[in-house]
Write an enzyme that holds these catalytic residues in place. Structure first.
Site, mmCIF file in Angstrom:
data_model
loop_
_atom_site.group_PDB
_atom_site.id
_atom_site.type_symbol
_atom_site.label_atom_id
_atom_site.label_comp_id
_atom_site.label_asym_id
_atom_site.label_seq_id
_atom_site.Cartn_x
_atom_site.Cartn_y
_atom_site.Cartn_z
ATOM 1 N N SER A 69 -6.402 -3.167 1.937
ATOM 2 C CA SER A 69 -5.768 -4.456 1.088
ATOM 3 C C SER A 69 -4.178 -4.528 1.262
ATOM 4 C CB SER A 69 -6.466 -4.775 -0.146
ATOM 5 O OG SER A 69 -7.881 -5.224 0.310
ATOM 6 N N SER A 117 -7.653 -9.536 -4.798
ATOM 7 C CA SER A 117 -7.896 -8.755 -3.293
ATOM 8 C C SER A 117 -8.856 -9.417 -2.731
ATOM 9 C CB SER A 117 -7.856 -7.391 -3.601
ATOM 10 O OG SER A 117 -7.671 -6.668 -2.477
ATOM 11 N N THR A 209 -2.292 -3.034 -3.929
ATOM 12 C CA THR A 209 -3.310 -1.806 -3.912
ATOM 13 C C THR A 209 -3.959 -1.975 -2.398
ATOM 14 O OG1 THR A 209 -4.710 -2.855 -5.146
ATOM 15 C CG2 THR A 209 -3.711 -1.404 -6.404
#
Length: 269
Positions: A69, A117, A209
């Site tokens: 991601s 995400s 992240t």
């Protein structure tokens, strides 16, 4: 693609990539923060003031992994720069796919999709941009191995063949944060809005992240840059992440490393 090579010396390394840094210093002392979290990985950050790249575990820093991601940073750049996504507020249909997280199975804008995400939303962005333009941007970004395959229906940043090393992450983020990548003037500010992590005492962190936890070797990322008084300090953490509980340890380990190097004075991990 330009290759990054390291020659190891006692306590320091010389990087054969003059655009990155004139000096590279190995930081074995940062191991304490990985041990504290029970992680095995690497960390590096570029200090533009001293033109020094500080590296913990340089061998791993050279190794390519799925970007997972963290690829949402370049994908957001592509979507907004091409106009495939009008702005960060545009609501994007998720496509009706069954996803790993139920919360991903709904329409949302880029701001919420980046926060959650959401793989499904960014897959739709990739489809809007199209493989031809994606490949062109990856070349312009000099992003990892620039390999995508030809199937836009495949999530190549999660399944391969796209790979990137921590060193390449930092070089990409250096060029991005310093506005060395040709983009429309409004594109980077929009992505900064999407990726803001913290802003305290005049310093800000922009980061994302990543975790490729579905197949193969499970690897976790936290990559981005610290902005202090107009200067940008791009960084990348990469670690083995076998469980969801381990995924929570990426950001604390990176924050402790940044604080130990005198780059971040905000909250620790």
């Amino acid at each position: 693609m330009r290759a990054l090579f390291l020659f190891l010396f006692v306590g320091s390394i010389c990087l054969i990539h003059p655009a990155m840094a004139q000096k590279v210093v190995v930081e074995p002392r940062l191991n304490v923060f990985f041990e504290k979290q029970g992680l095995e990985g690497c960390f590096l950050v570029l200090n533009p003031v001293t033109d020094t790249l500080h590296v913990y575990n340089p061998e791993r820093a050279k190794q390519g992994f799925l970007p997972a991601s963290t690829f949402k940073i370049p994908m957001a750049l592509m979507g907004l720069d091409t106009g495939a996504v009008k702005d960060v507020e545009e609501v994007i249909p998720y496509g009706g796919t069954k996803e790993w997280l139920k919360d991903w199975e709904r329409d949302m804008n880029l701001k919420e999709a980046m926060k959650l995400s959401n793989v499904a939303i960014f897959h739709q962005v990739a489809k809007r941009v199209g493989m031809v333009r994606i490949k062109s941007y990856l070349s312009s970004f000099d992003y990892g191995n620039q390999q995508t395959g030809d199937d836009i229906g495949r999530r190549f940043w999660l399944e391969g063949p796209l790979e990137i090393s921590a060193l390449q992450q930092v070089e990409f983020l250096r060029r991005l944060s310093d506005r060395k990548i040709p983009l429309k003037k409004e594109t980077l500010p929009a992505v900064r809005e999407l990726t803001i992590y913290d802003n305290i005492l005049g310093a800000a962190i922009y980061a994302k992240t990543g975790w490729s936890g579905s197949t193969g070797q499970q690897v976790g990322w936290w990559v981005g840059w610290v902005e202090v008084e107009g200067l940008n300090y791009p960084f990348a953490l990469n670690a083995k992440i076998p469980t969801l509980e381990d995924a929570k340890k990426r950001i604390p380990a990176a924050l402790d490393c940044l604080k130990a190097l005198g780059i971040w004075s905000g909250k620790e991990g």
